[in-house]
Write a protein that holds these residues in place. Structure first.
Motif, mmCIF file in Angstrom:
data_model
loop_
_atom_site.group_PDB
_atom_site.id
_atom_site.type_symbol
_atom_site.label_atom_id
_atom_site.label_comp_id
_atom_site.label_asym_id
_atom_site.label_seq_id
_atom_site.Cartn_x
_atom_site.Cartn_y
_atom_site.Cartn_z
ATOM 1 N N ASP A 185 0.812 -1.174 0.009
ATOM 2 C CA ASP A 185 0.006 -0.040 0.122
ATOM 3 C C ASP A 185 0.778 1.238 -0.039
ATOM 4 N N ASP A 186 2.159 0.983 -0.027
ATOM 5 C CA ASP A 186 2.965 2.390 0.133
ATOM 6 C C ASP A 186 4.518 1.831 -0.622
ATOM 7 N N PRO A 187 4.495 1.419 -2.034
ATOM 8 C CA PRO A 187 5.747 0.955 -2.728
ATOM 9 C C PRO A 187 6.580 2.191 -2.648
ATOM 10 N N TYR A 188 6.653 3.498 -2.281
ATOM 11 C CA TYR A 188 7.409 4.514 -2.537
ATOM 12 C C TYR A 188 7.990 4.846 -1.288
ATOM 13 N N ARG A 189 7.738 3.926 -0.104
ATOM 14 C CA ARG A 189 8.147 4.366 1.193
ATOM 15 C C ARG A 189 9.959 4.450 1.247
ATOM 16 N N PRO A 190 10.462 3.769 0.813
ATOM 17 C CA PRO A 190 11.952 3.808 0.587
ATOM 18 C C PRO A 190 12.448 5.023 0.016
ATOM 19 N N VAL A 191 11.865 5.410 -1.161
ATOM 20 C CA VAL A 191 12.345 6.442 -2.188
ATOM 21 C C VAL A 191 11.710 7.747 -1.265
ATOM 22 N N ASN A 192 10.739 7.852 -0.467
ATOM 23 C CA ASN A 192 10.388 8.903 0.147
ATOM 24 C C ASN A 192 11.371 9.277 1.150
ATOM 25 N N ARG A 193 11.656 8.148 1.819
ATOM 26 C CA ARG A 193 12.984 8.180 2.989
ATOM 27 C C ARG A 193 13.931 8.663 2.432
ATOM 28 N N PHE A 194 14.655 8.179 1.209
ATOM 29 C CA PHE A 194 15.837 8.755 0.650
ATOM 30 C C PHE A 194 15.857 10.072 0.301
ATOM 31 N N ALA A 195 14.371 10.869 -0.240
ATOM 32 C CA ALA A 195 14.115 12.117 -0.523
ATOM 33 C C ALA A 195 14.462 12.981 0.682
ATOM 34 N N SER A 196 13.912 12.717 1.797
ATOM 35 C CA SER A 196 14.075 13.298 2.846
ATOM 36 C C SER A 196 15.383 13.406 3.564
ATOM 37 N N LEU A 197 16.095 12.319 3.407
ATOM 38 C CA LEU A 197 17.725 12.333 3.596
ATOM 39 C C LEU A 197 18.224 13.310 2.821
ATOM 40 N N LEU A 198 18.149 13.413 1.439
ATOM 41 C CA LEU A 198 18.678 14.386 0.308
ATOM 42 C C LEU A 198 18.395 15.710 0.773
ATOM 43 N N ARG A 199 17.230 16.046 1.375
ATOM 44 C CA ARG A 199 16.826 17.268 1.902
ATOM 45 C C ARG A 199 17.787 17.824 2.831
ATOM 46 N N GLU A 200 18.399 16.914 3.537
ATOM 47 C CA GLU A 200 18.982 17.432 4.846
ATOM 48 C C GLU A 200 20.661 17.393 4.588
ATOM 49 N N THR A 201 20.937 17.351 3.553
ATOM 50 C CA THR A 201 22.431 16.877 3.514
ATOM 51 C C THR A 201 23.209 18.100 2.423
ATOM 52 N N ASP A 202 24.354 18.302 2.675
ATOM 53 C CA ASP A 202 24.859 19.314 1.889
ATOM 54 C C ASP A 202 25.939 18.704 0.810
ATOM 55 N N GLN A 203 26.545 17.358 1.227
ATOM 56 C CA GLN A 203 27.156 16.543 0.355
ATOM 57 C C GLN A 203 26.536 15.200 0.137
ATOM 58 N N PHE A 204 26.819 14.641 -1.180
ATOM 59 C CA PHE A 204 25.940 13.260 -1.397
ATOM 60 C C PHE A 204 26.866 12.687 -2.304
ATOM 61 N N ARG A 205 26.886 11.531 -2.116
ATOM 62 C CA ARG A 205 27.740 10.461 -2.983
ATOM 63 C C ARG A 205 26.868 9.300 -3.312
ATOM 64 N N PHE A 206 27.018 8.624 -4.468
ATOM 65 C CA PHE A 206 26.351 7.379 -4.452
ATOM 66 C C PHE A 206 27.007 6.617 -5.523
ATOM 67 N N VAL A 207 26.801 5.199 -5.345
ATOM 68 C CA VAL A 207 27.170 4.215 -6.351
ATOM 69 C C VAL A 207 26.511 3.141 -6.251
ATOM 70 N N GLY A 208 26.052 2.701 -7.758
ATOM 71 C CA GLY A 208 25.058 1.555 -7.633
ATOM 72 C C GLY A 208 24.386 1.738 -9.064
ATOM 73 N N VAL A 209 23.120 0.804 -9.176
ATOM 74 C CA VAL A 209 22.158 0.820 -10.230
ATOM 75 C C VAL A 209 21.038 1.944 -9.793
ATOM 76 N N GLY A 210 21.146 3.190 -10.040
ATOM 77 C CA GLY A 210 20.305 4.048 -9.255
ATOM 78 C C GLY A 210 19.119 4.695 -9.961
ATOM 79 N N ILE A 211 18.664 4.348 -11.150
ATOM 80 C CA ILE A 211 17.496 4.477 -11.560
ATOM 81 C C ILE A 211 16.303 4.536 -10.504
ATOM 82 N N ALA A 212 16.047 3.311 -10.002
ATOM 83 C CA ALA A 212 14.845 3.163 -9.289
ATOM 84 C C ALA A 212 14.843 4.120 -8.196
#
Length: 268
Positions: A126-153
């Motif tokens: 009933d909430d398939p985007y919960r991980p994505v929404n959590r990620f977005a909230s962390l993104l709003r709180e950071t000044d530096q971000f790095r990512f490695v992986g298959v990131g489209i989803a």
């Protein structure tokens, strides 16, 4: 050689586990002395239940009475701390048991103990985007971000938020496989142009990134697991634990060393 009474130890563990109020009461008494009335209100049980529990605790020498209050003995505080840690570990395992196969394997150095105390966000029907929404909230709180992986989803649903953050000054570095970089550049050329022109954003290419995603924020690190059949993010685990940060930094640097800067000709 001293004999270890495993059966007796299991009896004590079983006693604590059989009623939901017993572990919280012992933990509360290990924190500070409390009256029977305080314990009754804390556990939301009857006075008679509290009295029976305290008698059992006293029999085991886990608590002692001091006037109208009870307090944990050193032995009781030790048991309370140990059982509380065990409960936390089992709670972590329960959150992970259905999604663990989407996360890094033991060969990567990522273990269940890395997840203790972490925030585990699992996609629900009933909430398939919960991980994505959590990620977005962390993104709003950071000044530096790095990512490695298959990131489209993970990244594509947050592309507007990500673009705004980069143009607002967030420094970002992403290591993508060529197919993902090509898809993003061809699908959203106008969306990508300004961030890529800024000094805040760089994209690197790696031919064999991990099948999961690793995110490094200012204070937290995140690991996301994908269902590659459906292309969806199934779980995001984020933590402030030093061991999680160390694991993520080492892994990221190993992929960075093997990556190359993004150029149009490198992905065609």
């Amino acid at each position: 050689m001293a004999h270890t009474d495993t059966h007796g130890a299991l009896d004590d563990i079983s006693y604590l586990a059989r009623s939901h109020h017993r572990v919280p009461l012992l933990v509360a008494l290990a924190t500070r002395p409390r009256s029977g009335a305080e314990l009754r209100d804390l556990a939301n049980v009857s006075s008679s239940t509290v009295r029976r529990t305290l008698r059992e605790f006293e029999t085991r020498r886990w608590v002692r009475k001091d006037g109208f209050r009870y307090e944990a003995t050193e032995l009781g505080a030790f048991v309370a701390s140990s059982v509380e840690a065990l409960v936390g570990q089992v709670e972590t395992e329960r959150k992970l048991r259905d999604v663990w196969h989407w996360l890094p394997g033991e060969e990567s150095g990522f273990g269940v103990d890395t997840c203790v105390g972490a925030v585990v966000t699992v996609a629900e029907s009933d909430d398939p985007y919960r991980p994505v929404n959590r990620f977005a909230s962390l993104l709003r709180e950071t000044d530096q971000f790095r990512f490695v992986g298959v990131g489209i989803a993970l990244l594509e649903p947050c592309r507007d938020e990500f673009r705004r953050r980069v143009l607002d000054g967030m420094r970002a570095e992403i290591i993508d496989p060529p197919s993902v970089a090509e898809h993003i550049l061809e699908t959203y050329p106008d969306h990508c142009s300004k961030p890529l022109e800024s000094d805040n954003f760089s994209v690197r290419i790696h031919d064999d990134p991990p099948p999961y995603g690793v995110c490094l924020f200012d204070r937290r690190v995140g690991v996301c697991g994908y269902d590659h059949d459906s292309g969806t993010v199934r779980v995001l685990i984020d933590s402030v634990a030093p061991e999680a940060r160390e694991w993520a930094e080492i892994l990221y640097e190993s992929y960075y060393r093997e990556s190359r800067p993004l150029r149009r000709e490198t992905i065609l």
